[in-house]
Structure formats: structure tokens, C-alpha cells
Design a protein around this motif. Sequence first.
Motif, PDB file in Angstrom:
ATOM      1  N   ARG A   1       1.033  -1.535   0.095  1.00 43.60           N
ATOM      2  CA  ARG A   1      -0.020  -0.062   0.097  1.00 43.60           C
ATOM      3  C   ARG A   1       0.839   1.218   0.020  1.00 43.60           C
ATOM      4  O   ARG A   1       2.035   1.201   0.609  1.00 43.60           O
ATOM      5  CB  ARG A   1      -1.061  -0.001   1.180  1.00 43.60           C
ATOM      6  CG  ARG A   1      -1.745  -1.005   1.098  1.00 43.60           C
ATOM      7  CD  ARG A   1      -2.884  -1.227   2.351  1.00 43.60           C
ATOM      8  NE  ARG A   1      -4.083  -1.871   2.020  1.00 43.60           N
ATOM      9  CZ  ARG A   1      -5.166  -1.566   1.691  1.00 43.60           C
ATOM     10  NH1 ARG A   1      -5.145  -0.091   1.203  1.00 43.60           N
ATOM     11  NH2 ARG A   1      -6.268  -2.165   1.165  1.00 43.60           N
ATOM     12  N   PRO A   2       0.276   2.271  -0.459  1.00 41.36           N
ATOM     13  CA  PRO A   2       1.281   3.438  -0.623  1.00 41.36           C
ATOM     14  C   PRO A   2       1.735   3.991   1.087  1.00 41.36           C
ATOM     15  O   PRO A   2       0.629   4.088   1.967  1.00 41.36           O
ATOM     16  CB  PRO A   2       0.288   4.686  -1.036  1.00 41.36           C
ATOM     17  CG  PRO A   2      -0.928   3.961  -1.772  1.00 41.36           C
ATOM     18  CD  PRO A   2      -0.835   2.626  -0.906  1.00 41.36           C
ATOM     19  N   PHE A   3       2.796   4.335   1.267  1.00 45.16           N
ATOM     20  CA  PHE A   3       3.344   4.776   2.420  1.00 45.16           C
ATOM     21  C   PHE A   3       2.547   6.088   3.003  1.00 45.16           C
ATOM     22  O   PHE A   3       2.305   6.218   4.053  1.00 45.16           O
ATOM     23  CB  PHE A   3       4.789   4.747   2.525  1.00 45.16           C
ATOM     24  CG  PHE A   3       5.523   5.310   3.694  1.00 45.16           C
ATOM     25  CD1 PHE A   3       5.479   4.545   4.776  1.00 45.16           C
ATOM     26  CD2 PHE A   3       5.689   6.433   4.022  1.00 45.16           C
ATOM     27  CE1 PHE A   3       5.806   4.647   6.131  1.00 45.16           C
ATOM     28  CE2 PHE A   3       5.963   6.845   5.387  1.00 45.16           C
ATOM     29  CZ  PHE A   3       6.268   5.997   6.319  1.00 45.16           C
ATOM     30  N   LYS A   4       2.483   7.114   1.772  1.00 44.72           N
ATOM     31  CA  LYS A   4       1.907   8.248   2.369  1.00 44.72           C
ATOM     32  C   LYS A   4       0.456   8.171   2.886  1.00 44.72           C
ATOM     33  O   LYS A   4       0.164   8.854   3.818  1.00 44.72           O
ATOM     34  CB  LYS A   4       1.732   9.291   1.207  1.00 44.72           C
ATOM     35  CG  LYS A   4       2.800  10.183   0.865  1.00 44.72           C
ATOM     36  CD  LYS A   4       2.795  11.071  -0.142  1.00 44.72           C
ATOM     37  CE  LYS A   4       3.517  12.117  -0.193  1.00 44.72           C
ATOM     38  NZ  LYS A   4       3.558  13.192  -1.342  1.00 44.72           N
ATOM     39  N   SER A   5      -0.381   7.145   2.477  1.00 47.21           N
ATOM     40  CA  SER A   5      -1.440   7.009   3.127  1.00 47.21           C
ATOM     41  C   SER A   5      -1.504   6.562   4.495  1.00 47.21           C
ATOM     42  O   SER A   5      -2.331   7.044   5.371  1.00 47.21           O
ATOM     43  CB  SER A   5      -2.431   5.945   2.181  1.00 47.21           C
ATOM     44  OG  SER A   5      -2.640   6.523   0.925  1.00 47.21           O
ATOM     45  N   TRP A   6      -0.721   5.542   4.720  1.00 42.99           N
ATOM     46  CA  TRP A   6      -0.524   5.130   6.157  1.00 42.99           C
ATOM     47  C   TRP A   6      -0.082   6.151   6.976  1.00 42.99           C
ATOM     48  O   TRP A   6      -0.893   6.291   8.119  1.00 42.99           O
ATOM     49  CB  TRP A   6       0.553   3.896   6.168  1.00 42.99           C
ATOM     50  CG  TRP A   6       0.730   3.118   7.187  1.00 42.99           C
ATOM     51  CD1 TRP A   6      -0.237   2.407   7.918  1.00 42.99           C
ATOM     52  CD2 TRP A   6       1.686   3.088   7.977  1.00 42.99           C
ATOM     53  NE1 TRP A   6       0.310   1.864   9.065  1.00 42.99           N
ATOM     54  CE2 TRP A   6       1.590   2.143   9.110  1.00 42.99           C
ATOM     55  CE3 TRP A   6       3.045   3.957   8.083  1.00 42.99           C
ATOM     56  CZ2 TRP A   6       2.464   1.975  10.191  1.00 42.99           C
ATOM     57  CZ3 TRP A   6       3.853   3.514   9.168  1.00 42.99           C
ATOM     58  CH2 TRP A   6       3.584   2.655  10.188  1.00 42.99           C
ATOM     59  N   LEU A   7       1.047   6.998   6.536  1.00 41.37           N
ATOM     60  CA  LEU A   7       1.322   7.969   7.258  1.00 41.37           C
ATOM     61  C   LEU A   7       0.179   8.971   7.643  1.00 41.37           C
ATOM     62  O   LEU A   7       0.109   9.438   8.787  1.00 41.37           O
ATOM     63  CB  LEU A   7       2.718   8.639   6.624  1.00 41.37           C
ATOM     64  CG  LEU A   7       3.301   9.745   7.346  1.00 41.37           C
ATOM     65  CD1 LEU A   7       4.636   9.849   7.362  1.00 41.37           C
ATOM     66  CD2 LEU A   7       2.734  11.109   6.580  1.00 41.37           C
ATOM     67  N   SER A   8      -0.484   9.381   6.657  1.00 41.19           N
ATOM     68  CA  SER A   8      -1.401  10.482   6.823  1.00 41.19           C
ATOM     69  C   SER A   8      -2.393   9.968   7.814  1.00 41.19           C
ATOM     70  O   SER A   8      -2.991  10.728   8.833  1.00 41.19           O
ATOM     71  CB  SER A   8      -2.307  10.649   5.432  1.00 41.19           C
ATOM     72  OG  SER A   8      -3.417  11.416   5.527  1.00 41.19           O
ATOM     73  N   LYS A   9      -2.985   8.712   7.861  1.00 39.69           N
ATOM     74  CA  LYS A   9      -4.061   8.265   8.897  1.00 39.69           C
ATOM     75  C   LYS A   9      -3.244   8.416  10.211  1.00 39.69           C
ATOM     76  O   LYS A   9      -4.019   8.523  11.197  1.00 39.69           O
ATOM     77  CB  LYS A   9      -4.279   6.699   8.523  1.00 39.69           C
ATOM     78  CG  LYS A   9      -5.279   6.111   9.133  1.00 39.69           C
ATOM     79  CD  LYS A   9      -5.780   4.831   8.523  1.00 39.69           C
ATOM     80  CE  LYS A   9      -7.393   4.413   9.271  1.00 39.69           C
ATOM     81  NZ  LYS A   9      -7.695   3.400   8.470  1.00 39.69           N
TER      82      LYS A   9
END
Length: 192
Positions: A66-74
Amino acid sequence: MQDISEIIAGCRSWNRSSQEALYRQFFGYAMAICLRYANNKNEAIEILNDGFLKIFYHINSYDTSRPFKSWLSKIMANTAIDHLRSRKKIAFAEDISQAYDLGVTDDKALDKLSYDEILLLVQNLPPAYKTVFNLYVMEGFQHQEIAAMLGISEGTSKSNLFKAKKILKEKIEELSSLKIPGTGTVGASIKK
């Protein structure tokens, strides 16, 4: 710039230089998220640092498909919510069964404001309104998800979003009327 998969692998091994590289690479992106929830830059930095600590402690749970940015954003959004809860800054408005969209009457009003002016307007919203606004508008969560995250009803989430939009609409119209024609600058500065 180091490849993100290498940086993540290093972070999983608690490699300090990998942690620093991750922090540096995503600082601006994460800070933009934190600023939307915080009342000021110092509070945003506190949230950001707490968020990165969570990332380092839970990096092994990150799914590399999965995209890292999405995980970080959450993680950053959840950290901001936790921060507000711990300081008891969130008091949600009453439930309404339906929220209505508020269109800005001057279609060009948003174009007249800078990013910093818009950010300051969002930062000055009451904490509950700001939180729901950010989760819905900026992070893309649905009211059902927001309700579950915050322990409120969907109607309360809709009510808070409605009220946040109403306040922002009024402030945007007020600020756009203060613009000095031809200069693109506000005649009176925004104060917190």
C-alpha cells in the motif's frame, strides 16, 4: 534521495539514519496534516513528533503493498485526534439529521486567499469542527468512519461539518471583501 523501501527496511531495524531519512523526507507532508488540526505551529510540531514516534514503533505493521503516504496520513490524523482528546479540546455539537452544503456566493473568493490564509481560517475553527472538517474534507473519510473514530453519531459528524463550512464561508466572504483590488493582498491582516 534514498529509496523508500530501503528507508522502511532500515526503520524496521531501528536504524537511526533511516529514521532520520524518513522524518526528513516526509516532514513537510506530515506537517501540513498536523497544521490543519493544531491551533499553532508549536502544537503541530508536538503532534508531528508524536506521530513519527508511532510510525517508528509500528513500522512493522505497515503493508508495503500500500502507499506509504496514506498510512502516514492516517497515523498523523489519528495522533492529532488523540492529542485533542487528551487536552479535552473536542466538544461536539448536537446531532442533526441532515447537513446542507454551503456554497460560497463569490466563486472567486477562495482564489483570492492564499494557502496560509485558508490554513489559518481552518486552524481557528473550534476544535470539534476543525477535526471533522479535516477528516471529511482533507483526509477523505466518510461520516460513518468519522463517527466511529471519534465516538460520535453520524449526525453529529454531519452537524459539525455543516457548522465548520458555515463559519469558513462567512470568514472567506469577509476576507475576500477586504482584498485590495489589483494587489492580491488583504487590507487587514488575519489575527488569531
